[in-house]
Scaffold this motif. Structure first.
Motif, mmCIF file in Angstrom:
data_model
loop_
_atom_site.group_PDB
_atom_site.id
_atom_site.type_symbol
_atom_site.label_atom_id
_atom_site.label_comp_id
_atom_site.label_asym_id
_atom_site.label_seq_id
_atom_site.Cartn_x
_atom_site.Cartn_y
_atom_site.Cartn_z
ATOM 1 N N LEU A 7 0.357 -1.064 -0.498
ATOM 2 C CA LEU A 7 -0.778 0.146 -0.231
ATOM 3 C C LEU A 7 0.700 1.682 -0.468
ATOM 4 N N GLY A 8 1.736 1.220 -0.111
ATOM 5 C CA GLY A 8 2.770 2.549 0.073
ATOM 6 C C GLY A 8 3.264 2.653 -0.959
ATOM 7 N N SER A 9 2.754 2.054 -2.179
ATOM 8 C CA SER A 9 3.323 2.975 -3.490
ATOM 9 C C SER A 9 2.092 2.544 -3.634
ATOM 10 N N LEU A 10 0.852 3.612 -2.892
ATOM 11 C CA LEU A 10 -0.482 4.279 -3.666
ATOM 12 C C LEU A 10 0.287 5.612 -3.812
ATOM 13 N N THR A 11 0.930 5.845 -3.947
ATOM 14 C CA THR A 11 1.575 7.876 -3.949
ATOM 15 C C THR A 11 -0.292 8.181 -3.842
ATOM 16 N N GLU A 12 -1.003 8.709 -4.643
ATOM 17 C CA GLU A 12 -2.146 9.824 -5.044
ATOM 18 C C GLU A 12 -3.294 9.282 -3.660
ATOM 19 N N LEU A 13 -2.594 8.160 -2.873
ATOM 20 C CA LEU A 13 -3.720 8.195 -1.666
ATOM 21 C C LEU A 13 -4.002 9.924 -1.354
ATOM 22 N N THR A 14 -5.484 9.806 -0.533
ATOM 23 C CA THR A 14 -5.699 10.953 0.055
ATOM 24 C C THR A 14 -5.997 10.400 1.863
ATOM 25 N N GLU A 15 -7.314 9.140 0.753
ATOM 26 C CA GLU A 15 -8.063 8.665 2.133
ATOM 27 C C GLU A 15 -7.126 7.138 2.639
ATOM 28 N N LEU A 16 -6.505 6.742 3.285
ATOM 29 C CA LEU A 16 -6.863 5.176 3.847
ATOM 30 C C LEU A 16 -7.431 5.341 5.573
ATOM 31 N N LYS A 17 -8.518 4.469 4.743
ATOM 32 C CA LYS A 17 -9.447 4.011 6.012
ATOM 33 C C LYS A 17 -8.977 2.298 6.375
ATOM 34 N N LEU A 18 -9.166 2.122 7.606
ATOM 35 C CA LEU A 18 -8.867 0.564 7.889
ATOM 36 C C LEU A 18 -9.642 -0.235 8.819
ATOM 37 N N GLN A 19 -10.552 1.011 9.555
ATOM 38 C CA GLN A 19 -10.929 0.838 10.726
ATOM 39 C C GLN A 19 -11.837 -0.565 11.284
ATOM 40 N N SER A 20 -11.364 -0.001 12.542
ATOM 41 C CA SER A 20 -13.249 -1.395 12.891
ATOM 42 C C SER A 20 -12.703 -2.866 12.478
ATOM 43 N N ASN A 21 -11.834 -3.024 11.517
ATOM 44 C CA ASN A 21 -11.342 -4.790 11.642
ATOM 45 C C ASN A 21 -10.351 -5.129 12.814
ATOM 46 N N GLU A 22 -9.884 -6.704 12.629
ATOM 47 C CA GLU A 22 -8.686 -7.535 13.395
ATOM 48 C C GLU A 22 -7.644 -7.486 12.438
ATOM 49 N N LEU A 23 -6.828 -6.738 12.217
ATOM 50 C CA LEU A 23 -5.605 -6.299 11.523
ATOM 51 C C LEU A 23 -5.462 -6.498 12.569
ATOM 52 N N SER A 24 -3.579 -7.243 12.245
ATOM 53 C CA SER A 24 -2.517 -7.470 13.322
ATOM 54 C C SER A 24 -1.198 -7.005 12.926
ATOM 55 N N GLY A 25 0.102 -7.094 13.597
ATOM 56 C CA GLY A 25 1.530 -6.648 13.497
ATOM 57 C C GLY A 25 1.271 -5.116 12.998
ATOM 58 N N SER A 26 2.341 -4.672 12.229
ATOM 59 C CA SER A 26 2.724 -3.520 12.825
ATOM 60 C C SER A 26 2.636 -2.542 11.820
ATOM 61 N N ILE A 27 2.553 -1.500 11.953
ATOM 62 C CA ILE A 27 2.324 -0.230 11.071
ATOM 63 C C ILE A 27 3.233 -0.405 10.581
ATOM 64 N N PRO A 28 3.313 -0.176 8.990
ATOM 65 C CA PRO A 28 4.232 -0.615 8.123
ATOM 66 C C PRO A 28 4.720 0.676 7.381
ATOM 67 N N SER A 29 6.576 1.303 7.844
ATOM 68 C CA SER A 29 6.761 2.694 7.909
ATOM 69 C C SER A 29 6.621 3.228 6.492
ATOM 70 N N VAL A 30 6.262 2.135 5.729
ATOM 71 C CA VAL A 30 6.387 2.966 3.769
ATOM 72 C C VAL A 30 4.859 3.791 3.520
ATOM 73 N N LEU A 31 4.497 3.416 4.661
ATOM 74 C CA LEU A 31 3.022 4.221 4.678
ATOM 75 C C LEU A 31 3.119 6.453 4.871
ATOM 76 N N GLY A 32 4.686 6.254 4.890
ATOM 77 C CA GLY A 32 4.689 7.478 5.235
ATOM 78 C C GLY A 32 6.010 8.139 3.693
ATOM 79 N N ASP A 33 5.113 7.768 2.738
ATOM 80 C CA ASP A 33 5.689 7.334 1.441
ATOM 81 C C ASP A 33 4.088 8.113 0.923
#
Length: 855
Positions: free
Chosen positions: A737-763
């Motif tokens: 998802l770090g490749s989606l450089t045109e994103l203005t909204e990323l909403k993944l709330q209310s899930n069972e996602l686990s693991g760490s927040i990818p640092s590439v989201l800073g791109d």
């Protein structure tokens, strides 16, 4: 002189040749040159011979006898020697003939050496020296050789080999017979060149100025570029100069003002720049000037007011500045005046324009005119066309315009006219087009409009009109366009509108109309555009509308219409736009809508439609938009929708749809918007959706989605908004998802996602909203999120995040919402956050051990 005449027999041969302006012996020896020549009817009668003869040589005038080839060379003391001039071309040496022909070409091109000629000129010279001109004698046919050279230069300069029609150009024949568009006088001199729409390319050669008898030059509708050569200003016999529809650039030559006989000057549709030369005011014979559609700047010269024979003046679509010259009001013969589309022109319309009594067309639209009073235009009683649209004209429309009884077209649109429409305008019974749209006109629509029996278009949209639509409009039997939209009209739609059988466009949207849709509107058998949306209409859609076989646009949205969607709509075979959203329609979607195969957009959202989505809609293979959201639809999403390969937007959210997302939707290669929010959808999110490379918005919300987020979503590089919400969605956030450089909204709330927040989201440099409020995300907050300079919302609450709040979040100067509550973060609040301005802020504990948050 003082020299003895006896020197002549020893220094001047008995036979010699005059080639050009030089004197040669028959053995090709240069004697001298001739100056101060005088001709009579094309025959040399006097010349002075100048050096370099021997020191004892002596130059005197040459005076002819009556015999054609006998010349007397007179000495200072009266002695005479008779010599014979050799004039037969066959006796001239080839080298001398070539030299003379070259000299003629150089003089025509105003050059002194062949090395200085351009490529077209050198090519033309080679042709002149070639076999197609071997029968011309430079001592006898100088003018014709120059003329042939000029036409050859024109041919080669403008890509003559690619002309659509090039006739017998450059043949041995007389040049006056080369082309049907080249005419000559009885003396064999070119008077007309008319090569319009003949695929001429390249540039206009300066040699054209040597055609001194040219009267008509028409080379319009070609692709000629470069400058307009100033040499045209030397053709004093020119009557018509038409260079329209080319790519000429540069400025208009000032010496155009020397063409005193010029009657027509058309330089329109080019790339000319600079100003209009004041010298054009010298052209007293000029009847037409057209320099429209160029890039001409500066003020309009007041000198144009001197052109008392001018009947047509077109200066539109340039970059002219300043005010309209009052002097134009003195052009008493003017019938056509177009100074439109010069947005830097300002100021009032001169009162002097009232003296243009012969004017039939006045077009001043798309300027920046600020006139408060245009009543003087009421004196122009010959006007048939008046266009003042797209200006800043204020105050009410003057009743004096009712004097323009010959008017057929009246455009006052897009100004700042206020007040009501004078009822006197009802006298303009010849009107065919009446456009008052986008002003501040108030009051009611005058019933006198019913007098406009010739009217074809009535457009008064975007004003402040109130009251009912006059039933008198039903008298306008020739009306084709009726635009009354975006006013404050109320009451019902008059049944008389159904009598306008020639009507093709009916726009009443954005008013306060009430009542039902009259069944009489089913008589509008030529209607194409039918827009009634944004009113207070109620009742059902009349089945009679199914008779409108020419209809392309049916927009009834944003009303209070009820009942079912009539099956008769299926008969609208030419329909392209069906907008019925924001009403209270109930029942099922008719299967027969799938027969309208030309449909481009079907928007039925926000009604109370029920039943399943008809699979027959998959037959609409030209469909670009299908919007069925906010209804009570149930059942599955038809897998057949995967065949709608031209679909751009598919929105089915907020229904009761069930089943899985069809993997066939991955075939919709043109899709840009996909929204399938429905609580009953099940199964995994198809990885095939990662093939939708044009997608910009993807919203998938359900209570029952399972599995993980497909890593293939990293291929959706145009995506701007991604919403994935399901309490059963698990796995990690894909680093792709770090490749989606045109994103203005990323909403993944209310899930069972686990693991760490990818640092590439800073791109994701354009990201404004980042919602990751799941339940099992862990690890630290990546400091790279501090690079999201556009971020407004950061919501990471209700996770298992640990560690300290990164100082880098203090770089998020656009941040308004930061939610970090219900996590395991520890430590103190970074001082860098103190510099941020929050709309509202609170914290439970400044040391932040458990639930520090901002809202």
């Amino acid at each position: 002189g003082t020299q003895q005449p006896s020197v002549y027999p020893s220094t001047l041969p008995a036979a010699f040749s005059i080639l050009g302006s030089n004197l040669y012996s028959t053995d090709n020896n240069y004697i001298g040159s001739l100056e101060s020549t005088r001709n009579f009817n094309g025959v040399l009668v006097e010349a002075t011979l100048v050096g370099p003869p021997p020191p004892t040589a002596y130059a005197k005038p040459l005076v002819p006898f009556r015999e054609k080839h006998k010349w007397v060379l007179r000495g200072g003391f009266g002695a005479a020697i008779i010599v014979t001039v050799v004039v037969l071309a066959t006796t001239i040496p080839r080298a001398l003939r070539s030299r003379s022909m070259t000299l003629i070409a150089l003089q025509t091109s105003n050059q002194t050496s062949a090395k200085m000629l351009g490529v077209p000129q050198r090519t033309a010279l080679d042709w002149v020296l070639g076999p197609n001109n071997s029968h011309y004698d430079p001592t006898r046919d100088r003018n014709q050789i120059a003329q042939r050279y000029t036409l050859a230069t024109l041919y080669y300069s403008t890509g003559g080999g690619n002309w659509t029609q090039n006739g017998d150009m450059l043949s041995k024949d007389n040049e006056c017979n080369w082309h049907e568009s080249v005419n000559c006088s009885q003396d064999g001199l070119v008077t007309l060149i008319q090569l319009e729409n003949n695929n001429l390319q390249g540039s206009l050669p300066s040699e054209i100025g040597s055609l001194k008898q040219l009267q008509h030059l028409k080379i319009c509708q070609n692709n000629i570029s470069g400058a307009i050569v100033s040499e045209l200003g030397s053709i004093r016999n020119l009557l018509i100069l038409n260079l329209t529809n080319n790519r000429f650039a540069g400025e208009i030559p000032r010496n155009m003002g020397d063409l005193k006989r010029l009657a027509l000057l058309d330089l329109s549709y080019n790339n000319l720049a600079g100003g209009i030369p004041t010298e054009l005011g010298n052209l007293n014979a000029l009847a037409l000037i057209d320099v429209s559609y160029n890039k001409i700047i500066l003020n309009i010269p007041t000198e144009l007011g001197y052109l008392q024979n001018l009947t047509k003046l077109q200066l539109s679509n340039n970059k002219l500045t300043g005010r309209l010259p009052t002097e134009i009001g003195g052009l008493s013969k003017l019938t056509f005046l177009d100074i439109s589309s010069n947005i830097a022109l300002y100021g009032p319309i001169p009162v002097e324009f009232r003296f243009l009594r012969k004017l039939t067309v006045l077009d001043l639209h798309l300027n920046n005119l600020e006139s408060n009073d245009i009543s003087q235009l009421g004196d122009l009683k010959g006007l048939t066309y008046l266009h003042l649209g797209w200006n800043k004209i204020t105050d009410p429309i003057p009743s004096e315009l009712s004097h323009l009884t010959k008017l057929t077209d009246l455009y006052l649109n897009d100004n700042e006219f206020s007040g009501s429409i004078p009822t006197e305008l009802g006298r303009l019974t010849q009107l065919r087009n009446l456009h008052f749209w986008n002003n501040k006109i108030s009051g009611t629509i005058p019933t006198e409009f019913g007098n406009f029996r010739q009217l074809e278009a009535l457009d008064i949209n975007r004003n402040l009109f109130s009251g009912r639509v006059p039933s008198e409009l039903g008298n306008l039997k020739n009306l084709r366009t009726l635009h009354l939209q975006y006013n404050k009209l109320d009451g019902g739609i008059e049944t008389e509108i159904g009598g306008l059988i020639k009507l093709t466009k009916l726009q009443l949207q954005g008013n306060r109309l009430s009542g039902t849709i009259p069944t009489e509107l089913g008589k509008l058998r030529q209607i194409e555009l039918f827009k009634l949306f944004g009113n207070n209409l109620n009742g059902t859609i009349p089945s009679e509308l199914g008779r409108l076989s020419t209809l392309t646009d049916l927009s009834l949205n944003n009303n209070a219409l009820s009942g079912t969607i009539p099956k008769e709509i299926r008969k609208l075979s030419k329909l392209q736009y069906l907008w019925l959203y924001n009403n209270v329609f109930h029942g099922s979607i008719p299967n027969d809508l799938g027969r309208i195969t030309g449909l481009l957009e079907m928007v039925l959202s926000n009604n109370t439609l029920s039943g399943t989505i008809p699979s027959e809609l998959a037959n609409l293979n030209q469909l670009r938009t299908l919007s069925l959201e906010l209804n009570n639809l149930e059942g599955t999403i038809p897998s057949e929708f995967g065949g709608l390969t031209g679909l751009i937007s598919l929105t089915l959210q907020n229904n009761s749809l069930s089943g899985t997302i069809p993997i066939t939707l991955g075939n919709l290669s043109q899709l840009q918007i996909l929204s399938l929010n429905s609580p009953l959808l099940t199964g995994t999110i198809p990885s095939e959706l990662g093939l939708l490379s044009e997608l910009t918005e993807l919203k998938l919300l359900s209570e029952n989605f399972t599995g993980s987020i497909p890593s293939e979503f990293g291929n959706l590089t145009l995506l701007q908004s991604l919403w994935l919400n399901s309490p059963l969605l698990n796995g990690t956030i894909p680093s792709e998802l770090g490749s989606l450089t045109e994103l203005t909204e990323l909403k993944l709330q209310s899930n069972e996602l686990s693991g760490s927040i990818p640092s590439v989201l800073g791109d994701l440099r354009w990201l404004q909203s980042l919602w990751l409020s799941s339940r099992k995300l862990n690890g630290t907050i990546p400091s790279e999120l501090g690079r999201l300079a556009e971020l407004v919302e950061l919501k990471l609450q209700s996770n298992e995040l640990s560690g300290m709040i990164p100082n880098e979040l203090g770089n998020l100067t656009q941040l308004q919402y930061l939610l970090l509550n219900s996590t395991n973060l520890e430590g103190s609040i970074p001082s860098e956050l103190n510099g941020l301005t929050w709309p509202a802020a609170s914290n439970d504990d400044a040391s932040y051990t458990e639930s520090w948050y901002f809202v």
